[in-house]
Motif scaffolding. Structure first.
Motif, PDB file in Angstrom:
ATOM      1  N   VAL A 166     -42.339 -57.489-112.159  1.00 56.38           N
ATOM      2  CA  VAL A 166     -41.314 -56.560-111.698  1.00 56.38           C
ATOM      3  C   VAL A 166     -40.920 -55.610-112.824  1.00 56.38           C
ATOM      4  O   VAL A 166     -40.446 -56.036-113.877  1.00 56.38           O
ATOM      5  N   MET A 167     -41.148 -54.330-112.590  1.00 55.55           N
ATOM      6  CA  MET A 167     -40.629 -53.286-113.460  1.00 55.55           C
ATOM      7  C   MET A 167     -39.274 -52.813-112.912  1.00 55.55           C
ATOM      8  O   MET A 167     -38.917 -53.081-111.766  1.00 55.55           O
ATOM      9  N   ARG A 168     -38.511 -52.152-113.730  1.00 54.13           N
ATOM     10  CA  ARG A 168     -37.204 -51.597-113.368  1.00 54.13           C
ATOM     11  C   ARG A 168     -36.262 -52.626-112.743  1.00 54.13           C
ATOM     12  O   ARG A 168     -35.551 -52.317-111.778  1.00 54.13           O
ATOM     13  N   PRO A 169     -36.189 -53.846-113.260  1.00 54.29           N
ATOM     14  CA  PRO A 169     -35.247 -54.815-112.678  1.00 54.29           C
ATOM     15  C   PRO A 169     -33.793 -54.410-112.883  1.00 54.29           C
ATOM     16  O   PRO A 169     -32.915 -54.885-112.164  1.00 54.29           O
ATOM     17  N   ARG A 174     -29.850 -47.649-114.540  1.00 56.96           N
ATOM     18  CA  ARG A 174     -28.822 -47.054-113.671  1.00 56.96           C
ATOM     19  C   ARG A 174     -27.873 -48.089-113.079  1.00 56.96           C
ATOM     20  O   ARG A 174     -26.798 -47.725-112.601  1.00 56.96           O
ATOM     21  N   LEU A 175     -28.256 -49.354-113.102  1.00 53.55           N
ATOM     22  CA  LEU A 175     -27.415 -50.381-112.492  1.00 53.55           C
ATOM     23  C   LEU A 175     -26.554 -51.139-113.484  1.00 53.55           C
ATOM     24  O   LEU A 175     -25.676 -51.906-113.080  1.00 53.55           O
ATOM     25  N   VAL A 176     -26.782 -50.920-114.776  1.00 54.33           N
ATOM     26  CA  VAL A 176     -26.126 -51.790-115.756  1.00 54.33           C
ATOM     27  C   VAL A 176     -24.678 -51.419-116.035  1.00 54.33           C
ATOM     28  O   VAL A 176     -23.969 -52.160-116.718  1.00 54.33           O
ATOM     29  N   ASP A 177     -24.212 -50.282-115.495  1.00 51.14           N
ATOM     30  CA  ASP A 177     -22.833 -49.864-115.790  1.00 51.14           C
ATOM     31  C   ASP A 177     -21.809 -50.454-114.819  1.00 51.14           C
ATOM     32  O   ASP A 177     -20.627 -50.134-114.893  1.00 51.14           O
ATOM     33  N   LYS A 178     -22.246 -51.308-113.916  1.00 53.48           N
ATOM     34  CA  LYS A 178     -21.296 -51.975-113.027  1.00 53.48           C
ATOM     35  C   LYS A 178     -20.433 -52.942-113.832  1.00 53.48           C
ATOM     36  O   LYS A 178     -20.850 -53.436-114.874  1.00 53.48           O
ATOM     37  N   THR A 192     -23.499 -62.191-118.245  1.00 52.87           N
ATOM     38  CA  THR A 192     -23.477 -60.732-118.216  1.00 52.87           C
ATOM     39  C   THR A 192     -24.029 -60.218-116.897  1.00 52.87           C
ATOM     40  O   THR A 192     -24.797 -60.905-116.203  1.00 52.87           O
ATOM     41  N   TRP A 193     -23.663 -58.992-116.584  1.00 51.50           N
ATOM     42  CA  TRP A 193     -24.174 -58.354-115.371  1.00 51.50           C
ATOM     43  C   TRP A 193     -25.687 -58.106-115.439  1.00 51.50           C
ATOM     44  O   TRP A 193     -26.392 -58.364-114.454  1.00 51.50           O
ATOM     45  N   PRO A 194     -26.256 -57.622-116.570  1.00 47.96           N
ATOM     46  CA  PRO A 194     -27.713 -57.514-116.618  1.00 47.96           C
ATOM     47  C   PRO A 194     -28.420 -58.838-116.339  1.00 47.96           C
ATOM     48  O   PRO A 194     -29.460 -58.862-115.672  1.00 47.96           O
ATOM     49  N   GLN A 195     -27.867 -59.937-116.821  1.00 49.39           N
ATOM     50  CA  GLN A 195     -28.472 -61.230-116.513  1.00 49.39           C
ATOM     51  C   GLN A 195     -28.463 -61.493-115.009  1.00 49.39           C
ATOM     52  O   GLN A 195     -29.425 -62.056-114.467  1.00 49.39           O
TER      53      GLN A 195
END
Length: 246
Positions: A166-169, A174-178, A192-195
């Protein structure tokens, strides 16, 4: 958990050594690159100097001629000694490159052959490539905001027994700023949210490895922690999807 190299350390070999070293220390073994990623392939080779045996190198052929593709491969052998997974990048001339790549695999200079694409408009052709039965892996984008691969490619890969990278997980960042509430992260069993995003993809049993990219050594270790079970159940994955949609 793997490590991508798109838009990260480029030709900065010193940064690559720091990031790759932190990833290896955290248990990461798969490192993905491409001739498209400016100097990242060479930097990755320098970063793996002296510790190549502990890594799985997944790189790509991205060439509009056979001669260019073979020259890319020649350089990769200089940097890595062998290529564990050689991928036809973005389906560029994939039929023509596949013939000589199979010969390199038979000779032992390539471990497996894969195919990739980032754009859903190319997913029908990506499926056609998989149906040839000549590919050992597929790389595609997958995150809570990009789920087009669920329609055909993930079921097809599972049917064929083809591993999925999987690329762009993280949605290319763009999703990490939540900003989930602490109780939401606790409910997801992550720090963490990225996790949470990485675990969301890995919790799909059809996914084998995710390859987030980072320029930060500390983030490489932090991301690696998401590669350990327990995985998210259906309710937890739905919570990640709701947070990502905010």
């Amino acid at each position: 958990m793997g490590l991508g190299t798109w838009n990260t350390f480029d030709a900065d070999a010193a940064l690559a050594r720091d990031v790759v070293g932190a990833a290896l220390a955290a248990g990461v073994r798969v490192f993905d690159s491409s001739p498209m990623y400016r100097g990242a392939e060479r930097s990755l080779g320098e970063a793996l100097d002296g510790r190549r045996d502990g890594a799985v190198v997944a790189t790509k052929i991205w060439a509009r001629s056979l001669d260019e593709g073979r020259e890319q491969f020649r350089r990769q052998l200089e940097w890595y000694g062998r290529v564990d997974l050689e991928q036809a990048h973005n389906l560029v001339l994939w039929r023509e490159h596949l013939d000589w790549l199979e010969r390199e695999r038979d000779a032992g200079r390539v471990g497996r052959i894969g195919v990739t694409h980032y754009d859903p408009s190319a997913f029908d052709e990506l499926a056609d490539a998989l149906r040839t039965g000549r590919f050992d892996a597929v790389q595609l984008p997958y995150n809570p905001r990009e789920r087009e691969c669920e329609r055909e490619l993930l079921p097809l890969a599972a049917e064929l027994g083809v591993p999925v990278i999987v690329m762009r997980p993280l949605g290319a960042g763009r999703l990490v700023d939540k900003r989930p509430a602490p109780e939401e992260l606790e409910a997801l069993g992550v720090e963490t949210w990225p996790q949470a995003l990485l675990k969301w993809a890995l919790s799909d049993e059809r996914v084998d490895v995710v390859i987030p990219a980072t320029k930060r050594p500390d983030r490489a270790g932090e991301n690696a922690a998401a590669g350990e079970p327990p995985w998210l159940d259906a309710a937890q994955r739905a919570l990640v999807e709701r947070i990502a949609a905010r």
